[in-house]
Scaffold this active site. Structure first.
Site, PDB file in Angstrom:
ATOM      1  N   ASP A   1       0.860  -1.185   0.000  1.00  0.00           N
ATOM      2  CA  ASP A   1       0.000   0.000   0.000  1.00  0.00           C
ATOM      3  C   ASP A   1       0.900   1.240   0.000  1.00  0.00           C
ATOM      4  O   ASP A   1       1.168   1.820   1.054  1.00  0.00           O
ATOM      5  CB  ASP A   1      -0.874  -0.090   1.268  1.00  0.00           C
ATOM      6  CG  ASP A   1      -1.873   1.034   1.384  1.00  0.00           C
ATOM      7  OD1 ASP A   1      -2.113   1.733   0.378  1.00  0.00           O
ATOM      8  OD2 ASP A   1      -2.417   1.206   2.486  1.00  0.00           O
TER       9      ASP A   1
HETATM   10  C1  SPV Z   1      -6.698   1.431   4.370  1.00  0.00           C
HETATM   11  O1  SPV Z   1      -7.529   0.617   4.658  1.00  0.00           O
HETATM   12  O2  SPV Z   1      -6.115   1.450   3.296  1.00  0.00           O
HETATM   13  C2  SPV Z   1      -6.347   2.470   5.333  1.00  0.00           C
HETATM   14  C3  SPV Z   1      -6.387   2.156   6.731  1.00  0.00           C
HETATM   15  O3  SPV Z   1      -5.920   3.513   4.907  1.00  0.00           O
HETATM   16  S1  SPV Z   1      -4.832   1.653   7.206  1.00  0.00           S
HETATM   17  O4  SPV Z   1      -4.430   0.593   6.358  1.00  0.00           O
HETATM   18  O5  SPV Z   1      -4.932   1.266   8.587  1.00  0.00           O
HETATM   19  O6  SPV Z   1      -3.937   2.788   7.047  1.00  0.00           O
HETATM   20 MG    MG Z   2      -5.296   3.454   2.925  1.00  0.00          MG
END
Ligand code: SPV
Ligand code: MG
Length: 550
Positions: A54
């Protein structure tokens, strides 16, 4: 619409609980389990769609595409996690415009620099200035295509280790810039810091929390502490990963799918989830049902000694007329009308019927039984839409089309020429299958078939000639229902003793006898009229005529 719905949830006096989805089916599962809205998680999308971390590796359009799929799959509102808006305020504007016009209820924009890294990862987390982020918020609000569109401003101040005071300052500033809600994110192992934040927050706009790292915090607890929106961001993805891992391990070890029974969703569960019943209902409402192609059964079991020696070594259907047998000519005709499932009931010299692409049935008792028995020797072929024809007739292709288009359940081609012939000359050939229709024909030197098929009252060879209105040419059509009637009549007839209609016994029943039984059971048997346009080969004279005519 959905943005309006989400705003009405905001106005209610209860927490709004979201769960993260990573594709359309996970979103539907979120919806089915009662959550108020779907969170389109950047963490989930990166993992499920691309199997990547991510880290802003997905483009805005990639996220938008999945968000649209999710939004279409559910009725509840969808809030999309748009990271930092994919760049500066200009990128944020396009993001807000695209997501709002796609019917997404709202987006979350965070104050991380571009490219960002997942808040939960270790290492550095850089933030843009308060002013720059305030500009992103204003940009999002100004570009949204509907005023209901919800812009959640997310501060990563606690993630970046900047402390509660900085978080508060930023949240304050984003609120002033027009944010509809503030997401205060934390990766602390306890909920303490977010609870403290909530405590000092003076309730100017609703607060949002993502309790991933402090999972013991309940909705109730968080709600009581002042959080309005609670997002369980990645639990559907992690549930799926755990389940897939466990089951793939077993499957690979055992090498047999059955070992997963009970551990995995049934097919029916998946069908229900993806709406197979609804799609089937749409099919029957909007797609005209393709009519199944009809099959044909050709009745060619009998032996007629009046044709000897022509038929000494073969059944009549194999008699050649100008280089092609009657059967070949019939098959050619049937093929041209799209009828390819052809069965032949043979009896006399059955072994000589060696034609490719036909299904051959045999009535070994052809000498002592009637045509009905031959027909039912091909019982396996008596299904669907069905043509039944004598093996010694040739006819105009147009008759076949009219019969197949007639929308009757049982339709017989009936020659009206017989009526005129008998009227004027007072004679009729022996052994003709005669019919009496409910409607009397109008005699005239011109002929047009009745636009509607006529009701047949009686059929047989021994009818009262004064009542006869035409001759059955030996070509019949049965709808699936008509086939069922025929089978019922046959089953019923099999239990009778003594004469059966015009036959001395049921065993010797002709097709006409069976059809009369269908009529007597109250089923409509209809006549499709013709005026000549066909011939049969019953006698030497017929055979000679066939040569002359073809
Ligand atoms: C997501 O779900 O992508 C979020 C929440 O941004 S977290 O992964 O906890 O940052
Ligand atoms: Mg996120």
């Amino acid at each position: 619409m959905k943005a309006g719905h989400f705003r009405s949830l905001l106005a209610q006096n209860r927490p709004i609980v979201l769960a993260g989805a990573h594709d359309a089916i996970s979103a539907r599962i979120v919806e089915r389990n009662g959550f108020d809205a779907v969170w389109v998680s950047s963490f989930g999308l990166s993992a499920a769609q691309k199997s990547m971390p991510d880290m802003n590796v997905l483009t805005m359009t990639e996220v938008l595409e999945v968000a649209k799929n999710i939004n279409t799959a559910v009725r509840i509102p969808v809030i999309a996690d748009c990271d930092n808006g994919y760049g500066n305020a200009i990128n944020v504007m396009r993001t807000a415009e695209e997501f709002s016009s796609a019917g997404i209820a709202g987006i979350s924009i965070e104050d991380a620099t571009f490219p960002k890294r997942c808040s939960l990862y270790g290492g550095r987390h850089d933030l843009v200035s308060v002013e720059e982020m305030a500009g992103r918020v204003r940009a999002a609000k100004s570009a949204a295509t509907t005023s209901d569109f919800v812009v959640i401003a997310r501060t990563e101040a606690l993630i970046a280790g900047l402390g509660l005071q900085e978080a508060m300052t930023r949240a304050d500033s984003y609120t002033k810039a027009g944010a509809d809600a503030i997401l205060i994110h934390s990766k602390a192992k306890s909920s303490q810091e977010v609870l403290e934040f909530a405590k000092s927050w003076e309730g100017r706009v609703p607060l949002v929390v993502v309790p991933t790292m402090f999972p013991s915090a309940s909705v109730e607890e968080l709600s009581q502490a002042g959080f309005k929106i609670i997002i369980f961001a990645n639990h559907a993805l992690r549930a799926a990963v755990a389940a897939m891992n466990a089951q793939m391990k077993i499957l690979h070890q055992e090498g047999r799918a059955e070992v997963l029974d009970g551990n995995i969703a049934s097919l029916q569960e998946v069908y229900d989830l993806v709406g197979v019943p609804e799609f089937q209902a749409r099919e029957s409402e909007f797609i005209p049902s393709e009519q199944e192609a009809p099959g044909a059964v050709i009745l060619a079991a009998g032996f007629e000694k009046q044709l000897l020696p022509l038929n000494e070594d073969k059944p009549k259907t194999l008699l050649e007329i100008k280089g092609r047998s009657i059967l070949e000519r019939q098959m050619h005709l049937l093929h041209s009308a799209g009828v390819h499932q052809i069965s032949v009931c043979a009896g006399y010299r059955a072994e000589t019927v060696k034609i490719p692409n036909i299904q051959l049935f045999e009535n070994p008792h052809y000498e002592s039984t009637g045509i009905a028995a031959s027909l039912f020797s091909a019982e396996a072929a008596l299904k669907g839409r069905l043509l039944v024809m004598y093996g010694d007739i040739l006819f105009d292709r147009a008759l076949l089309d009219r019969l197949l288009d007639s929308e009757t359940d049982v339709g017989l081609v009936v020659d009206r020429a017989w009526y005129d012939l008998y009227r004027t000359e007072g004679q009729s050939p022996d052994g003709a299958d005669l019919v009496t229709t409910e409607e009397r024909p109008v005699t005239s030197h011109r002929f047009l078939p009745s636009p509607e098929p006529l009701h047949i009252r009686k059929i047989g060879q021994k009818l009262d000639k004064r009542q006869v209105t035409g001759e059955f040419i030996g070509l019949a059509y049965f709808s699936p229902l008509g086939v069922q009637w025929l089978k019922e009549a046959y089953a019923k007839g099999a239990s009778t003793s003594g004469p059966y209609y015009e036959a001395p016994s049921f065993r010797q029943a002709s097709l006409c006898d069976l059809l009369q039984a269908v009529i007597d059971q109250g089923h409509p048997v209809k006549a499709i009229e013709t005026y000549k346009g066909w011939l049969e080969v019953d006698t030497f004279e017929d055979y000679r005529r066939a040569w002359a005519k073809l």
